[in-house]
Design a protein around this motif. Structure first.
Motif, PDB file in Angstrom:
ATOM      1  N   VAL A 163       3.539  24.423  31.178  1.00 22.78           N
ATOM      2  CA  VAL A 163       4.078  24.083  29.861  1.00 22.78           C
ATOM      3  C   VAL A 163       2.968  23.483  29.006  1.00 22.78           C
ATOM      4  O   VAL A 163       2.806  23.828  27.835  1.00 22.78           O
ATOM      5  N   LYS A 164       2.190  22.589  29.612  1.00 18.23           N
ATOM      6  CA  LYS A 164       1.077  21.973  28.888  1.00 18.23           C
ATOM      7  C   LYS A 164       0.082  23.033  28.427  1.00 18.23           C
ATOM      8  O   LYS A 164      -0.412  22.978  27.297  1.00 18.23           O
ATOM      9  N   LEU A 165      -0.205  23.992  29.285  1.00 15.40           N
ATOM     10  CA  LEU A 165      -1.133  25.068  28.943  1.00 15.40           C
ATOM     11  C   LEU A 165      -0.593  25.880  27.770  1.00 15.40           C
ATOM     12  O   LEU A 165      -1.325  26.197  26.834  1.00 15.40           O
ATOM     13  N   GLU A 166       0.683  26.197  27.821  1.00 18.80           N
ATOM     14  CA  GLU A 166       1.332  26.949  26.752  1.00 18.80           C
ATOM     15  C   GLU A 166       1.265  26.201  25.423  1.00 18.80           C
ATOM     16  O   GLU A 166       1.175  26.813  24.359  1.00 18.80           O
ATOM     17  N   GLU A 167       1.305  24.876  25.500  1.00 19.19           N
ATOM     18  CA  GLU A 167       1.249  24.038  24.297  1.00 19.19           C
ATOM     19  C   GLU A 167      -0.181  23.743  23.859  1.00 19.19           C
ATOM     20  O   GLU A 167      -0.406  22.966  22.939  1.00 19.19           O
ATOM     21  N   GLY A 168      -1.158  24.347  24.531  1.00 18.64           N
ATOM     22  CA  GLY A 168      -2.550  24.195  24.150  1.00 18.64           C
ATOM     23  C   GLY A 168      -3.247  22.982  24.723  1.00 18.64           C
ATOM     24  O   GLY A 168      -4.375  22.672  24.342  1.00 18.64           O
ATOM     25  N   GLU A 169      -2.591  22.288  25.662  1.00 22.36           N
ATOM     26  CA  GLU A 169      -3.207  21.107  26.267  1.00 22.36           C
ATOM     27  C   GLU A 169      -4.191  21.515  27.364  1.00 22.36           C
ATOM     28  O   GLU A 169      -4.088  22.584  27.951  1.00 22.36           O
ATOM     29  N   ASP A 170      -5.126  20.627  27.654  1.00 17.26           N
ATOM     30  CA  ASP A 170      -6.088  20.833  28.717  1.00 17.26           C
ATOM     31  C   ASP A 170      -5.410  20.580  30.063  1.00 17.26           C
ATOM     32  O   ASP A 170      -4.742  19.564  30.240  1.00 17.26           O
ATOM     33  N   VAL A 171      -5.554  21.503  31.004  1.00  9.73           N
ATOM     34  CA  VAL A 171      -4.928  21.343  32.315  1.00  9.73           C
ATOM     35  C   VAL A 171      -5.976  21.351  33.434  1.00  9.73           C
ATOM     36  O   VAL A 171      -5.693  21.732  34.556  1.00  9.73           O
ATOM     37  N   ASP A 172      -7.159  20.913  33.121  1.00 10.06           N
ATOM     38  CA  ASP A 172      -8.234  20.881  34.114  1.00 10.06           C
ATOM     39  C   ASP A 172      -8.142  19.687  35.054  1.00 10.06           C
ATOM     40  O   ASP A 172      -9.071  19.418  35.803  1.00 10.06           O
ATOM     41  N   ASP A 173      -7.027  18.973  35.049  1.00  7.81           N
ATOM     42  CA  ASP A 173      -6.914  17.768  35.862  1.00  7.81           C
ATOM     43  C   ASP A 173      -6.228  17.994  37.208  1.00  7.81           C
ATOM     44  O   ASP A 173      -5.937  17.042  37.920  1.00  7.81           O
ATOM     45  N   LEU A 174      -6.008  19.242  37.608  1.00  9.29           N
ATOM     46  CA  LEU A 174      -5.419  19.497  38.923  1.00  9.29           C
ATOM     47  C   LEU A 174      -6.466  19.204  40.000  1.00  9.29           C
ATOM     48  O   LEU A 174      -7.597  19.681  39.918  1.00  9.29           O
ATOM     49  N   ALA A 175      -6.067  18.431  40.988  1.00  9.15           N
ATOM     50  CA  ALA A 175      -6.989  18.065  42.068  1.00  9.15           C
ATOM     51  C   ALA A 175      -7.212  19.267  42.991  1.00  9.15           C
ATOM     52  O   ALA A 175      -6.278  20.008  43.287  1.00  9.15           O
ATOM     53  N   PRO A 176      -8.440  19.444  43.458  1.00  8.57           N
ATOM     54  CA  PRO A 176      -8.691  20.531  44.417  1.00  8.57           C
ATOM     55  C   PRO A 176      -7.970  20.266  45.738  1.00  8.57           C
ATOM     56  O   PRO A 176      -7.687  19.116  46.079  1.00  8.57           O
ATOM     57  N   TRP A 177      -7.662  21.341  46.454  1.00  4.69           N
ATOM     58  CA  TRP A 177      -7.053  21.241  47.784  1.00  4.69           C
ATOM     59  C   TRP A 177      -8.119  21.657  48.795  1.00  4.69           C
ATOM     60  O   TRP A 177      -8.336  22.852  49.040  1.00  4.69           O
ATOM     61  N   PRO A 178      -8.807  20.691  49.377  1.00 11.25           N
ATOM     62  CA  PRO A 178      -9.942  20.997  50.246  1.00 11.25           C
ATOM     63  C   PRO A 178      -9.559  21.546  51.625  1.00 11.25           C
ATOM     64  O   PRO A 178     -10.423  22.007  52.364  1.00 11.25           O
ATOM     65  N   GLU A 179      -8.274  21.524  51.992  1.00 11.86           N
ATOM     66  CA  GLU A 179      -7.855  21.968  53.322  1.00 11.86           C
ATOM     67  C   GLU A 179      -7.774  23.484  53.469  1.00 11.86           C
ATOM     68  O   GLU A 179      -7.535  23.979  54.573  1.00 11.86           O
ATOM     69  N   ALA A 180      -7.962  24.227  52.402  1.00  8.66           N
ATOM     70  CA  ALA A 180      -7.734  25.680  52.436  1.00  8.66           C
ATOM     71  C   ALA A 180      -8.525  26.373  53.540  1.00  8.66           C
ATOM     72  O   ALA A 180      -7.957  27.126  54.330  1.00  8.66           O
ATOM     73  N   ARG A 181      -9.808  26.142  53.618  1.00 11.00           N
ATOM     74  CA  ARG A 181     -10.627  26.819  54.636  1.00 11.00           C
ATOM     75  C   ARG A 181     -10.210  26.444  56.048  1.00 11.00           C
ATOM     76  O   ARG A 181     -10.113  27.296  56.922  1.00 11.00           O
ATOM     77  N   GLN A 182     -10.001  25.160  56.270  1.00 12.25           N
ATOM     78  CA  GLN A 182      -9.608  24.678  57.595  1.00 12.25           C
ATOM     79  C   GLN A 182      -8.275  25.307  58.002  1.00 12.25           C
ATOM     80  O   GLN A 182      -8.111  25.757  59.136  1.00 12.25           O
ATOM     81  N   ARG A 183      -7.308  25.353  57.115  1.00 10.18           N
ATOM     82  CA  ARG A 183      -5.996  25.893  57.410  1.00 10.18           C
ATOM     83  C   ARG A 183      -6.028  27.419  57.565  1.00 10.18           C
ATOM     84  O   ARG A 183      -5.215  27.995  58.253  1.00 10.18           O
ATOM     85  N   ALA A 184      -6.968  28.072  56.889  1.00 12.66           N
ATOM     86  CA  ALA A 184      -7.084  29.523  56.985  1.00 12.66           C
ATOM     87  C   ALA A 184      -7.539  29.939  58.386  1.00 12.66           C
ATOM     88  O   ALA A 184      -7.172  30.997  58.877  1.00 12.66           O
ATOM     89  N   ALA A 185      -8.316  29.073  59.005  1.00  5.96           N
ATOM     90  CA  ALA A 185      -8.816  29.376  60.347  1.00  5.96           C
ATOM     91  C   ALA A 185      -7.746  29.182  61.408  1.00  5.96           C
ATOM     92  O   ALA A 185      -7.860  29.688  62.518  1.00  5.96           O
ATOM     93  N   GLY A 186      -6.674  28.439  61.066  1.00  7.47           N
ATOM     94  CA  GLY A 186      -5.636  28.075  62.022  1.00  7.47           C
ATOM     95  C   GLY A 186      -4.736  29.148  62.434  1.00  7.47           C
ATOM     96  O   GLY A 186      -4.671  30.239  62.442  1.00  7.47           O
TER      97      GLY A 186
END
Length: 186
Positions: A163-186
């Motif tokens: 919704v924020k993106l649609e309204e032209g707001e900056d949405v670069d504040d999403l935190a990265p999810w660093p577990e992706a690689r570790q979980r992909a190996a599982g």
């Protein structure tokens, strides 16, 4: 009323106030039976988060929600199905730097290869954003919402990043999810 029932009631109220064309032709897909959900879980090799299970069992088999709408779990009318998409992603990208994390189910496509996903191995059902378009597998996963309950609240209240993106707001504040690689190996 249980917490799950309260969330489903809020979602139902939101769906019913949306524009009729926001629903798939003919209304919402019928919910799935326990047996159909059990079969889907067997194919997935992972149990659904309890809220995700309740949505598909007690409300509808996808076809509602923000933008492109929740995908059907299985055997539904949406263009993509959760089970098939998850199994395809796990298979196609296995052994590569783009390997799909185990137990992370895509539930909604945002288009352009982007997905909202639920981490069914987390107690809260963390909702993740998969955004592969910059081309860096180590920077493709973000925490959208700490819980599926919160993600649905964002949908109900129009407070999500989309919704924020649609309204032209900056949405670069999403935190990265660093577990992706570790979980992909599982």
């Amino acid at each position: 009323m249980s917490d799950l029932a309260a969330v489903l009631a809020d979602v139902a109220a939101r769906v019913h106030r949306d524009e009729p064309e926001a629903l798939l032709d003919g209304g919402l897909p019928a919910p799935l039976s326990e047996r159909e959900i059990d079969r889907a879980e067997q194919r997935l090799g992972v149990r659904l988060h309890p809220l995700l299970r309740a949505v598909h069992r007690d409300f509808a088999n996808g076809g509602f929600g923000p933008d492109y709408q929740l995908m059907s779990l299985t055997d539904g009318p949406t263009d993509e199905q959760v089970v098939d998409t998850y199994l395809q992603m796990r298979s196609e990208h296995a052994g590569t730097e783009w390997a799909w994390p185990e137990g992370v189910l895509p539930i909604l496509t945002w288009g352009c290869g982007m997905y909202a996903c639920v981490d069914c191995r987390s107690d809260q059902g963390t909702v993740l954003l998969f955004e592969p378009n910059p081309g860096d597998p180590d920077a493709a996963w973000f925490i959208d919402s700490p819980s599926l309950v919160e993600w649905f609240a964002h949908y109900v209240n129009d407070t999500g990043w989309w919704v924020k993106l649609e309204e032209g707001e900056d949405v670069d504040d999403l935190a990265p999810w660093p577990e992706a690689r570790q979980r992909a190996a599982g």
